[in-house]
Design a protein around this motif. Structure first.
Motif, PDB file in Angstrom:
ATOM      1  N   ILE A  55       0.851  -1.193   0.000  1.00 41.09           N
ATOM      2  CA  ILE A  55       0.000   0.000   0.000  1.00 41.09           C
ATOM      3  C   ILE A  55       0.884   1.240   0.000  1.00 41.09           C
ATOM      4  O   ILE A  55       2.014   1.207   0.457  1.00 41.09           O
ATOM      5  CB  ILE A  55      -0.973   0.031   1.192  1.00 41.09           C
ATOM      6  CG1 ILE A  55      -0.212   0.141   2.514  1.00 41.09           C
ATOM      7  CG2 ILE A  55      -1.893  -1.152   1.195  1.00 41.09           C
ATOM      8  CD1 ILE A  55      -0.989   0.822   3.578  1.00 41.09           C
ATOM      9  N   THR A  56       0.356   2.305  -0.540  1.00 42.76           N
ATOM     10  CA  THR A  56       1.070   3.585  -0.547  1.00 42.76           C
ATOM     11  C   THR A  56       0.409   4.516   0.453  1.00 42.76           C
ATOM     12  O   THR A  56      -0.726   4.935   0.241  1.00 42.76           O
ATOM     13  CB  THR A  56       1.037   4.210  -1.960  1.00 42.76           C
ATOM     14  OG1 THR A  56       1.601   3.285  -2.877  1.00 42.76           O
ATOM     15  CG2 THR A  56       1.821   5.510  -1.992  1.00 42.76           C
ATOM     16  N   PRO A  57       1.091   4.809   1.569  1.00 44.38           N
ATOM     17  CA  PRO A  57       0.516   5.737   2.548  1.00 44.38           C
ATOM     18  C   PRO A  57       0.445   7.148   1.992  1.00 44.38           C
ATOM     19  O   PRO A  57       1.209   7.468   1.087  1.00 44.38           O
ATOM     20  CB  PRO A  57       1.508   5.664   3.716  1.00 44.38           C
ATOM     21  CG  PRO A  57       2.248   4.377   3.506  1.00 44.38           C
ATOM     22  CD  PRO A  57       2.308   4.192   2.022  1.00 44.38           C
ATOM     23  N   PRO A  58      -0.443   7.999   2.489  1.00 40.63           N
ATOM     24  CA  PRO A  58      -1.339   7.721   3.595  1.00 40.63           C
ATOM     25  C   PRO A  58      -2.477   6.803   3.154  1.00 40.63           C
ATOM     26  O   PRO A  58      -2.925   6.859   2.009  1.00 40.63           O
ATOM     27  CB  PRO A  58      -1.861   9.095   3.990  1.00 40.63           C
ATOM     28  CG  PRO A  58      -1.765   9.915   2.745  1.00 40.63           C
ATOM     29  CD  PRO A  58      -0.582   9.377   1.990  1.00 40.63           C
ATOM     30  N   PHE A  59      -2.924   5.973   4.069  1.00 41.09           N
ATOM     31  CA  PHE A  59      -3.918   4.947   3.784  1.00 41.09           C
ATOM     32  C   PHE A  59      -4.680   4.687   5.073  1.00 41.09           C
ATOM     33  O   PHE A  59      -4.089   4.706   6.152  1.00 41.09           O
ATOM     34  CB  PHE A  59      -3.195   3.667   3.335  1.00 41.09           C
ATOM     35  CG  PHE A  59      -4.092   2.516   3.000  1.00 41.09           C
ATOM     36  CD1 PHE A  59      -4.665   2.413   1.744  1.00 41.09           C
ATOM     37  CD2 PHE A  59      -4.338   1.513   3.918  1.00 41.09           C
ATOM     38  CE1 PHE A  59      -5.476   1.335   1.412  1.00 41.09           C
ATOM     39  CE2 PHE A  59      -5.147   0.432   3.594  1.00 41.09           C
ATOM     40  CZ  PHE A  59      -5.715   0.343   2.341  1.00 41.09           C
TER      41      PHE A  59
ATOM     42  N   LEU B 118      -5.246  -5.479  13.790  1.00 40.03           N
ATOM     43  CA  LEU B 118      -5.121  -4.582  12.650  1.00 40.03           C
ATOM     44  C   LEU B 118      -3.799  -3.858  12.827  1.00 40.03           C
ATOM     45  O   LEU B 118      -3.610  -3.134  13.800  1.00 40.03           O
ATOM     46  CB  LEU B 118      -6.292  -3.602  12.627  1.00 40.03           C
ATOM     47  CG  LEU B 118      -6.429  -2.658  11.451  1.00 40.03           C
ATOM     48  CD1 LEU B 118      -6.429  -3.395  10.130  1.00 40.03           C
ATOM     49  CD2 LEU B 118      -7.707  -1.843  11.588  1.00 40.03           C
ATOM     50  N   LEU B 119      -2.858  -4.097  11.931  1.00 39.76           N
ATOM     51  CA  LEU B 119      -1.544  -3.486  12.068  1.00 39.76           C
ATOM     52  C   LEU B 119      -0.952  -3.176  10.717  1.00 39.76           C
ATOM     53  O   LEU B 119      -1.408  -3.687   9.693  1.00 39.76           O
ATOM     54  CB  LEU B 119      -0.604  -4.375  12.886  1.00 39.76           C
ATOM     55  CG  LEU B 119      -0.370  -5.808  12.403  1.00 39.76           C
ATOM     56  CD1 LEU B 119       0.817  -5.873  11.485  1.00 39.76           C
ATOM     57  CD2 LEU B 119      -0.137  -6.694  13.604  1.00 39.76           C
ATOM     58  N   TYR B 120       0.038  -2.307  10.719  1.00 41.81           N
ATOM     59  CA  TYR B 120       0.782  -2.066   9.491  1.00 41.81           C
ATOM     60  C   TYR B 120       2.259  -2.211   9.787  1.00 41.81           C
ATOM     61  O   TYR B 120       2.716  -2.044  10.910  1.00 41.81           O
ATOM     62  CB  TYR B 120       0.460  -0.709   8.863  1.00 41.81           C
ATOM     63  CG  TYR B 120       0.909   0.513   9.621  1.00 41.81           C
ATOM     64  CD1 TYR B 120       2.186   1.043   9.434  1.00 41.81           C
ATOM     65  CD2 TYR B 120       0.047   1.166  10.480  1.00 41.81           C
ATOM     66  CE1 TYR B 120       2.587   2.181  10.115  1.00 41.81           C
ATOM     67  CE2 TYR B 120       0.439   2.304  11.155  1.00 41.81           C
ATOM     68  CZ  TYR B 120       1.710   2.806  10.967  1.00 41.81           C
ATOM     69  OH  TYR B 120       2.111   3.927  11.632  1.00 41.81           O
TER      70      TYR B 120
ATOM     71  N   VAL C  41      -2.613   4.731   8.381  1.00 40.65           N
ATOM     72  CA  VAL C  41      -1.224   4.466   8.043  1.00 40.65           C
ATOM     73  C   VAL C  41      -0.650   5.774   7.500  1.00 40.65           C
ATOM     74  O   VAL C  41      -1.014   6.201   6.410  1.00 40.65           O
ATOM     75  CB  VAL C  41      -1.103   3.349   6.986  1.00 40.65           C
ATOM     76  CG1 VAL C  41       0.357   3.065   6.661  1.00 40.65           C
ATOM     77  CG2 VAL C  41      -1.807   2.072   7.473  1.00 40.65           C
ATOM     78  N   PRO C  42       0.227   6.425   8.259  1.00 36.98           N
ATOM     79  CA  PRO C  42       0.760   7.728   7.817  1.00 36.98           C
ATOM     80  C   PRO C  42       1.829   7.550   6.740  1.00 36.98           C
ATOM     81  O   PRO C  42       2.283   6.440   6.463  1.00 36.98           O
ATOM     82  CB  PRO C  42       1.377   8.295   9.095  1.00 36.98           C
ATOM     83  CG  PRO C  42       1.812   7.086   9.852  1.00 36.98           C
ATOM     84  CD  PRO C  42       0.778   6.027   9.549  1.00 36.98           C
TER      85      PRO C  42
END
Length: 172
Positions: free
Chosen positions: A89-93, A121-123, A168-169
């Motif tokens: 994924i490409t933050p921000p998300f 729930l984590l990144y 997700v910053p």
């Protein structure tokens, strides 16, 4: 004629000064250089549901989550624990998952039920040494519920889907 020569000399000197000034290498308004784009730091999101124990005997459970493109996907949970990793994924998300419950019609009541609840729930992002978890939540619990309280619990579960989000910053 002398007057013409003086005007002519003045014109030549003026043009020479203009040329010298316009060729000055000290440009006070240089064109700004375009910024060099920094490569986006990618991250992975992991959605998870712990063991729900006997909840699957009482209700059908489905989960809706967001994939890397922002599309909502829904899966029916056949068993738990369950997890799904969304890579790149490409933050921000904003990671988001919603659990919905639908009471089964053919419930065979027991004396009591062991019901689990929770989520993870984590990144994380990659590094030279593997992945590092940057942020997230993981909650898991269970309780025993008597058959007299099952109907009230199922009514509440059906009426209130459980939604969890995690921002997700931009990662550096």
């Amino acid at each position: 004629m002398k007057k013409n020569a003086t005007y002519f000399s003045l014109a030549i000197i003026t043009m020479a000064c203009a040329i010298l000034v316009s060729c000055n290498s000290n440009n006070s308004n240089p064109e700004p250089e375009p910024p060099v784009p920094t490569p986006a730091v990618k991250a992975d999101v992991e959605y998870g549901i712990p063991d729900l124990y006997e909840l699957h005997l009482l209700a059908d459970v489905s989960i809706t989550y967001i994939d890397a493109t922002g599309k909502l996907l829904t899966e029916n949970l056949a068993s738990t624990p369950w997890s799904k990793e969304i890579k790149g994924i490409t933050p921000p998300f904003t990671a988001k998952m919603t659990l919905t419950f639908k009471r089964k019609t053919d419930i065979k009541y027991n004396k009591s039920y062991k019901i689990g609840s929770g989520y993870s729930l984590l990144y994380k992002r990659g590094s030279d040494k593997g992945y590092s978890i940057l942020n997230g939540s993981a909650i898991s619990s269970f309780l025993s519920i008597s058959s007299q309280k099952i109907e009230a619990m199922l009514t509440k579960l059906e009426a209130t889907p459980k939604t969890y989000t995690l921002a997700v910053p931009i990662l550096k």
